[in-house]
Structures are given as C-alpha cells and as structure tokens.
Design an enzyme around this catalytic site. Structure first.
Site, short mmCIF file in Angstrom:
data_model
loop_
_atom_site.label_atom_id
_atom_site.label_comp_id
_atom_site.label_asym_id
_atom_site.label_seq_id
_atom_site.Cartn_x
_atom_site.Cartn_y
_atom_site.Cartn_z
N GLY A 186 6.82 -4.39 11.81
CA GLY A 186 5.54 -5.57 12.10
C GLY A 186 5.78 -6.39 11.15
O GLY A 186 6.84 -6.11 10.01
N GLU B 65 9.83 -5.01 2.92
CA GLU B 65 8.36 -5.33 1.42
C GLU B 65 8.65 -6.63 0.75
O GLU B 65 9.83 -6.92 0.76
CB GLU B 65 8.26 -4.04 0.72
CG GLU B 65 7.71 -2.84 1.52
CD GLU B 65 6.63 -2.63 2.36
OE1 GLU B 65 5.14 -3.91 2.01
OE2 GLU B 65 6.93 -2.78 3.78
#
Length: 100
Positions: free
Chosen positions: A66, A96
């Site tokens: 996601g 990230e």
C-alpha cells in the site's frame, strides 16, 4: 460483499481450476493494505488465520503493501508478528519514504 465472502469467492475460483485439471498451482497471500490502518490489519490477520487452517495449503500468508506515505511500516509489526506466530508466511512490499 464482506471480506470473508470475497476470499471465499477467490478460493472457489482456485478450486474450480483444480477440478478442471488446469496446469496451474495457485497459493494465496491475503493483503493488508496500509491505508486500512491497524484495526483492519488485525482483522485481516484473523481472517487469514481462519483460512490458513481450513484451505489445505491454499491460503499461505499475508502481504503488507500500500501507500508508503500513510503511516509507518513498524505500526504493523504487532499483527504481522501474530500472523508469523500462527504459521503464516509474510511478504512485505515496502517503499518507505520520509513522511515526517
């Protein structure tokens, strides 16, 4: 359609492929979408544990994926450890970013 009936529909499709002797071997990782937050992640883990025990090696684990700008991956550590403890496999798709 509930999450459970959604998964049941997928599993029914897999079952039909097996019955038709198609040359395909399918395993299923249920997805935890970070956008759903921790509560939804915990619900997904519980559902995956249920299907893991009842699907004869079809549901094997969970995928965490996601939008990486929503929350921190470490926020999902508790439900992922619970899944691992239950014997589920984990696939982590992380991109990230610095989201201060």
């Amino acid at each position: 359609m509930t999450k459970k009936t959604y998964v049941e529909s997928i599993l029914e499709g897999i079952k039909q492929c097996k019955q038709e002797n198609l040359d395909i071997d399918v395993r299923y990782l249920m997805a935890i979408d970070r956008r759903g937050g921790l509560t939804v992640a915990k619900e997904t883990v519980e559902l995956a544990k249920e299907f893991f025990l009842s699907t004869e090696d079809t549901v094997l684990g969970l995928d965490l994926s996601g939008d990486p700008t929503i929350g921190q991956a470490k926020d999902f550590l508790e439900p992922l450890l619970e899944a691992k403890k239950a014997g589920l496999k984990l696939a982590l798709h992380l991109a990230e970013v610095n989201n201060i």
